[in-house]
Enzyme design. Structure first.
Site, PDB file in Angstrom:
ATOM      1  N   HIS A  73       4.008   0.926  -8.959  1.00  0.00           N
ATOM      2  CA  HIS A  73       5.361   0.444  -9.211  1.00  0.00           C
ATOM      3  C   HIS A  73       5.337  -0.896  -9.933  1.00  0.00           C
ATOM      4  O   HIS A  73       5.493  -1.949  -9.329  1.00  0.00           O
ATOM      5  CB  HIS A  73       6.140   0.347  -7.895  1.00  0.00           C
ATOM      6  CG  HIS A  73       6.577   1.675  -7.382  1.00  0.00           C
ATOM      7  ND1 HIS A  73       6.866   1.915  -6.061  1.00  0.00           N
ATOM      8  CD2 HIS A  73       6.790   2.857  -8.027  1.00  0.00           C
ATOM      9  CE1 HIS A  73       7.235   3.189  -5.923  1.00  0.00           C
ATOM     10  NE2 HIS A  73       7.186   3.768  -7.089  1.00  0.00           N
ATOM     11  N   GLU A 133       5.456   7.396  -1.378  1.00  0.00           N
ATOM     12  CA  GLU A 133       4.367   7.505  -0.392  1.00  0.00           C
ATOM     13  C   GLU A 133       4.818   8.310   0.834  1.00  0.00           C
ATOM     14  O   GLU A 133       4.084   9.163   1.347  1.00  0.00           O
ATOM     15  CB  GLU A 133       3.863   6.124   0.045  1.00  0.00           C
ATOM     16  CG  GLU A 133       2.644   6.254   0.939  1.00  0.00           C
ATOM     17  CD  GLU A 133       2.233   4.964   1.631  1.00  0.00           C
ATOM     18  OE1 GLU A 133       1.756   5.038   2.778  1.00  0.00           O
ATOM     19  OE2 GLU A 133       2.366   3.877   1.031  1.00  0.00           O
ATOM     20  N   CYS A 152      -1.986  -1.121   5.260  1.00  0.00           N
ATOM     21  CA  CYS A 152      -3.268  -1.379   4.601  1.00  0.00           C
ATOM     22  C   CYS A 152      -3.619  -2.862   4.628  1.00  0.00           C
ATOM     23  O   CYS A 152      -2.751  -3.729   4.762  1.00  0.00           O
ATOM     24  CB  CYS A 152      -3.247  -0.804   3.194  1.00  0.00           C
ATOM     25  SG  CYS A 152      -2.646  -1.934   1.949  1.00  0.00           S
TER      26      CYS A 152
END
Length: 316
Positions: free
Chosen positions: A45, A130, A199
């Site tokens: 993005h 996602e 993450c």
């Protein structure tokens, strides 16, 4: 004489290993097969990155139907529903999956829980690629999406005793903690991931912002409006006490009037924003102020993900 201004540069910031790998995959595919190479959904993005790859011969499309059969197609770093590679295979297309390995890890986890007879609860944002990709790993109805603590009270799982949860990798660490606590309170037997799904890069960038926010009058996050991790950085900055936290795509978007009278600015960038845009913002401040730069480092990153083997092999 220009007014003095202190810039606090958050570290880590900008590109993460998954984004680095995804961009490299497109560049290597162009080298290997020549232009055009098709990419399903924005590879990451960021408009600057996408435009740069377009100039090199990448064609961005939303669906597989928009790709010719005889050209390679790449799936974005956010991951895709299982049906997409299956369809590409059915059409005998050459495809390369640029899904971030940390997103793939969540996919594998969901699959494993499903095989063990558990229904999944996914903490994520509806419609984000996602989330769509992760939910699309399992049959319809096997993944229940929750976006807020309030949603937890509304869901009706098949069997409250047989649940597991997974998380979109780019959410706010703190917000997710509240949702997880609500899930565990309502479903005491719910199974969580071995290691949290958010993450390392998301966590590290949020920690750096928390360290910078109390030092500055304003915080600028360089990133795209559709970038989940960039938008979370703005929220984290505000919650950590920064009165003015703003998302800007690049230097041209800075609202200089809003920054009148300030003496310190924090700068960070989402995981899909390249360093060149950070440099552009710093020099825009340099043109207006007498700037000194201090780096606030809260972690060091040396993660690297390999590109798929098909790109490392020479064309036959």
């Amino acid at each position: 004489m220009a007014q003095p201004l202190k810039l606090y540069l958050a570290a880590p910031r900008g590109f993460c290993a998954g984004v680095d790998r995804a961009i490299k995959i497109v560049e290597m595919a162009l080298e290997k097969w020549g232009a055009p190479v098709y990419v399903r959904h924005e590879i990451v993005h960021n408009k600057y990155v996408v435009d740069d790859l377009k100039a090199k011969g990448a064609v961005f499309v939303e669906e597989l139907d928009d790709c010719p059969q005889d050209r390679p197609v790449i799936f974005s770093a956010h991951g895709v529903p299982k049906a997409v590679p299956q369809e590409a295979q059915r059409r005998n297309m050459v495809f390369v999956d640029a899904t971030c390995p940390l997103v793939s890890k969540v996919h594998i986890e969901a699959e494993r829980h499903h095989q063990n007879g558990l229904q999944m609860v996914m903490i994520g944002h509806a419609g984000h690629p996602e989330t769509v990709g992760t939910m699309g790993q399992l049959p319809v109805g096997e993944v229940i999406l929750v976006e807020t603590v309030e949603d937890v009270a509304q869901i009706t799982p098949r069997d409250p005793e047989k649940l597991a949860f997974i998380t979109q990798t780019t959410l706010s660490v703190d917000d997710t903690a509240d949702i997880v606590a609500a899930l565990q309170a309502r479903f005491p037997k719910i199974v969580g991931p071995h290691k949290e799904d958010i993450c390392y890069a998301t966590t590290n960038r949020q920690e750096a912002v928390k360290a910078v926010a109390p030092l500055v009058d304003a915080l600028l996050v360089i990133g795209a409006p559709n970038s989940s991790n960039s938008r979370r950085l703005v929220e984290v900055g505000s919650k950590a006490g920064c009165k003015y936290a703003q998302l800007v795509q690049r230097a041209a978007d800075i609202d200089w009037r809003a920054l009148e009278g300030i003496t310190s600015v924090g700068i960070t960038a989402g995981a899909s924003a390249p360093e060149v845009l950070i440099d552009e913002v710093i020099s825009a401040f340099g043109n207006r102020y007498e700037v000194t730069v201090e780096i606030v480092e809260t972690a060091q990153e040396n993660v690297e993900f390999k590109v798929p083997r098909v790109l490392r092999e020479k064309v036959a």
